[in-house]
Scaffold this active site. Structure first.
Site, PDB file in Angstrom:
ATOM      1  N   ASP A   7       0.871  -1.178   0.000  1.00 18.44           N
ATOM      2  CA  ASP A   7       0.000   0.000   0.000  1.00 18.44           C
ATOM      3  C   ASP A   7       0.911   1.231   0.000  1.00 18.44           C
ATOM      4  OD1 ASP A   7       0.870   0.324   2.619  1.00 18.44           O
ATOM      5  OD2 ASP A   7      -1.141   0.311   3.508  1.00 18.44           O
ATOM      6  N   CYS A  64       2.996  -3.265   3.969  1.00 17.09           N
ATOM      7  CA  CYS A  64       2.139  -2.128   4.338  1.00 17.09           C
ATOM      8  C   CYS A  64       2.843  -1.416   5.489  1.00 17.09           C
ATOM      9  CB  CYS A  64       0.706  -2.555   4.651  1.00 17.09           C
ATOM     10  SG  CYS A  64       0.467  -3.507   6.165  1.00 17.09           S
ATOM     11  N   THR A  66       2.450  -1.671   8.845  1.00 14.95           N
ATOM     12  CA  THR A  66       2.822  -2.608   9.917  1.00 14.95           C
ATOM     13  C   THR A  66       3.096  -4.015   9.404  1.00 14.95           C
ATOM     14  OG1 THR A  66       0.504  -3.174  10.198  1.00 14.95           O
ATOM     15  CG2 THR A  66       1.360  -1.390  11.597  1.00 14.95           C
ATOM     16  N   HIS A  97       9.215 -24.631   8.353  1.00 17.03           N
ATOM     17  CA  HIS A  97       8.140 -25.305   9.087  1.00 17.03           C
ATOM     18  C   HIS A  97       6.761 -25.116   8.460  1.00 17.03           C
ATOM     19  CE1 HIS A  97      10.343 -25.760  13.195  1.00 17.03           C
ATOM     20  NE2 HIS A  97      11.218 -25.702  12.203  1.00 17.03           N
ATOM     21  N   HIS A 133       5.647 -31.498   9.570  1.00 14.52           N
ATOM     22  CA  HIS A 133       5.276 -30.154   9.105  1.00 14.52           C
ATOM     23  C   HIS A 133       4.247 -30.240   7.978  1.00 14.52           C
ATOM     24  CE1 HIS A 133       8.004 -28.387  11.825  1.00 14.52           C
ATOM     25  NE2 HIS A 133       9.099 -28.785  11.214  1.00 14.52           N
TER      26      HIS A 133
HETATM   27  C1  RB5 Z   1      -2.104   2.655   6.434  1.00 15.69           C
HETATM   28  O1  RB5 Z   1      -2.168   3.857   7.100  1.00 15.69           O
HETATM   29  C2  RB5 Z   1      -1.922   1.516   7.423  1.00 15.69           C
HETATM   30  O2  RB5 Z   1      -3.092   1.302   8.138  1.00 15.69           O
HETATM   31  C3  RB5 Z   1      -1.519   0.253   6.685  1.00 15.69           C
HETATM   32  O3  RB5 Z   1      -0.352   0.494   5.968  1.00 15.69           O
HETATM   33  C4  RB5 Z   1      -1.213  -0.962   7.543  1.00 15.69           C
HETATM   34  O4  RB5 Z   1      -0.308  -0.676   8.555  1.00 15.69           O
HETATM   35  C5  RB5 Z   1      -2.393  -1.707   8.008  1.00 15.69           C
HETATM   36  O5  RB5 Z   1      -2.279  -2.746   8.686  1.00 15.69           O
END
Ligand code: RB5
Length: 143
Positions: A7, A64, A66, A97, A133
């Site tokens: 993203d 993304c 996180t 695994h 596994h």
């Molecule tokens: C975008 O602001 C953020 O929510 C996205 O990149 C991600 O971290 C979502 O899990």
């Protein structure tokens, strides 16, 4: 072929990963996004996950902010085992695994140096083929 997706929060790290893949001679396809303009991570997670589930791509990498949202979305696609990893040990273990077929990372959590080491480990570590596994992976799919 490696399928890539991100993203807006992951766009810059994805560009670094593309540079790494090109240097190492990996074939890849970029499923977007293509700028830092705000987008919805499930759209890119699903595009990459479908490419991997249909065997168009052998493995995928998703980024993304996180790594959490994009991995949750990818794991909704049947046949996908998307591992959210921010350390090299986990990247190695999830290949050995879990036979993870997509790697997810958060660009707001780790730097490019560690991310590239995780990518290298994920792409070069084979599945163990250990029967225990294999049995556990089959149980994931059986629900
Ligand atoms: C975008 O602001 C953020 O929510 C996205 O990149 C991600 O971290 C979502 O899990």
């Amino acid at each position: 072929m490696i399928a890539l997706g991100c993203d807006h929060a992951g766009f810059e790290l994805k560009q670094e990963i593309i540079q790494y893949l090109e240097e190492k001679g990996y074939a890849y396809q970029d499923y977007g996004c293509f700028s830092t303009e705000s987008v919805d991570y499930p759209d890119f997670a699903h595009a990459v996950a479908k490419a991997v589930a249909s065997h168009e791509a052998e493995q995928g990498i998703l980024i993304c902010g996180t790594g959490i949202g994009i991995s949750i979305a990818a794991n909704k696609v049947k046949g996908i085992r998307c591992a959210h990893c921010h350390d090299v040990f986990s990247a190695e273990a999830t290949r050995q695994h879990n036979d993870a077929n997509i790697l997810a990372m958060g660009a707001r959590v780790i730097g490019a140096g560690l991310a590239l080491k995780i990518v290298e480990t994920f792409l070069t570590t084979p599945f163990s083929e250990d029967p225990r596994h294999i049995r556990r992976i089959e149980k994931i799919e059986a629900v």
